[in-house]
Design a protein around this motif. Structure first.
Motif, short mmCIF file in Angstrom:
data_model
loop_
_atom_site.label_atom_id
_atom_site.label_comp_id
_atom_site.label_asym_id
_atom_site.label_seq_id
_atom_site.Cartn_x
_atom_site.Cartn_y
_atom_site.Cartn_z
N THR A 1 0.85 -1.19 0.00
CA THR A 1 0.00 0.00 0.00
C THR A 1 0.89 1.24 0.00
O THR A 1 2.04 1.20 0.44
CB THR A 1 -0.91 0.06 1.24
OG1 THR A 1 -0.11 0.21 2.41
CG2 THR A 1 -1.77 -1.20 1.36
N GLU A 2 0.34 2.35 -0.48
CA GLU A 2 1.11 3.59 -0.53
C GLU A 2 1.51 4.05 0.86
O GLU A 2 2.66 4.44 1.09
CB GLU A 2 0.31 4.68 -1.24
CG GLU A 2 1.07 5.97 -1.41
CD GLU A 2 0.29 7.03 -2.16
OE1 GLU A 2 0.75 8.19 -2.15
OE2 GLU A 2 -0.76 6.72 -2.76
N SER A 3 0.58 3.98 1.80
CA SER A 3 0.90 4.44 3.17
C SER A 3 1.94 3.52 3.81
O SER A 3 2.83 3.99 4.52
CB SER A 3 -0.36 4.52 4.03
OG SER A 3 -0.96 3.25 4.16
N GLY A 4 1.84 2.23 3.57
CA GLY A 4 2.83 1.29 4.10
C GLY A 4 4.19 1.50 3.49
O GLY A 4 5.21 1.46 4.18
N TYR A 5 4.22 1.76 2.18
CA TYR A 5 5.49 2.02 1.51
C TYR A 5 6.15 3.27 2.10
O TYR A 5 7.35 3.26 2.40
CB TYR A 5 5.27 2.21 0.00
CG TYR A 5 6.57 2.40 -0.75
CD1 TYR A 5 7.23 1.32 -1.32
CD2 TYR A 5 7.15 3.67 -0.88
CE1 TYR A 5 8.43 1.49 -2.00
CE2 TYR A 5 8.35 3.84 -1.55
CZ TYR A 5 8.98 2.76 -2.11
OH TYR A 5 10.17 2.93 -2.76
N LYS A 6 5.37 4.33 2.27
CA LYS A 6 5.93 5.57 2.82
C LYS A 6 6.44 5.37 4.24
O LYS A 6 7.47 5.92 4.62
CB LYS A 6 4.89 6.68 2.77
CG LYS A 6 4.64 7.18 1.38
CD LYS A 6 3.64 8.30 1.34
CE LYS A 6 3.44 8.77 -0.09
NZ LYS A 6 2.52 9.90 -0.18
N TYR A 7 5.72 4.57 5.03
CA TYR A 7 6.17 4.28 6.39
C TYR A 7 7.51 3.54 6.37
O TYR A 7 8.45 3.91 7.07
CB TYR A 7 5.11 3.44 7.13
CG TYR A 7 5.60 2.93 8.45
CD1 TYR A 7 5.67 3.78 9.55
CD2 TYR A 7 6.02 1.61 8.61
CE1 TYR A 7 6.14 3.32 10.78
CE2 TYR A 7 6.48 1.15 9.82
CZ TYR A 7 6.54 2.01 10.90
OH TYR A 7 7.02 1.55 12.10
N VAL A 8 7.58 2.49 5.56
CA VAL A 8 8.81 1.70 5.46
C VAL A 8 9.95 2.57 4.93
O VAL A 8 11.07 2.53 5.46
CB VAL A 8 8.60 0.45 4.58
CG1 VAL A 8 9.92 -0.23 4.26
CG2 VAL A 8 7.65 -0.52 5.27
N GLU A 9 9.68 3.35 3.91
CA GLU A 9 10.71 4.23 3.34
C GLU A 9 11.25 5.18 4.41
O GLU A 9 12.47 5.34 4.54
CB GLU A 9 10.11 5.03 2.19
CG GLU A 9 11.10 5.95 1.51
CD GLU A 9 10.45 6.76 0.40
OE1 GLU A 9 10.94 6.67 -0.73
OE2 GLU A 9 9.47 7.48 0.68
N ASN A 10 10.38 5.78 5.18
CA ASN A 10 10.81 6.70 6.24
C ASN A 10 11.65 5.98 7.29
O ASN A 10 12.69 6.49 7.73
CB ASN A 10 9.59 7.35 6.89
CG ASN A 10 9.98 8.38 7.92
OD1 ASN A 10 10.67 9.34 7.60
ND2 ASN A 10 9.53 8.19 9.15
N GLU A 11 11.23 4.80 7.69
CA GLU A 11 11.99 4.04 8.68
C GLU A 11 13.37 3.64 8.14
O GLU A 11 14.35 3.65 8.89
CB GLU A 11 11.20 2.79 9.11
CG GLU A 11 9.95 3.10 9.90
CD GLU A 11 10.24 3.81 11.21
OE1 GLU A 11 11.13 3.36 11.96
OE2 GLU A 11 9.56 4.83 11.48
N ILE A 12 13.44 3.32 6.88
CA ILE A 12 14.73 2.98 6.27
C ILE A 12 15.64 4.20 6.23
O ILE A 12 16.83 4.09 6.53
CB ILE A 12 14.55 2.35 4.87
CG1 ILE A 12 13.92 0.97 5.00
CG2 ILE A 12 15.88 2.27 4.13
CD1 ILE A 12 13.58 0.30 3.68
#
Length: 68
Positions: A35-46
């Motif tokens: 999902t877009e929100s999940g991708y953005k969350y993971v990207e930020n954490e990375i």
């Protein structure tokens, strides 16, 4: 190097790492990035992990998967 260029390079490295991710390697991350929100969350954490731990984007994935 300008910060916008650095940001673009970091996001590109993360995108490549996540695009090559197989579900078997990191199932939690794999499910989140669907999902877009999940991708953005993971990207930020990375991004945070890359800065704090000096890891590559690919190296962050298994660590982040274990944390979630």
């Amino acid at each position: 190097m300008k910060s916008a260029k650095i940001e673009t390079e970091v996001r590109s490295a993360i995108h490549i790492a996540l695009s090559n991710l197989k579900r078997e390697a990191a199932p939690t991350i794999y499910d989140l990035i669907q999902t877009e929100s999940g991708y953005k969350y993971v990207e930020n954490e990375i991004v945070i992990m890359m800065c704090k731990e000096n890891f590559t984007a690919s190296a962050c994935i298994p660590h982040l998967n274990d944390m979630l």
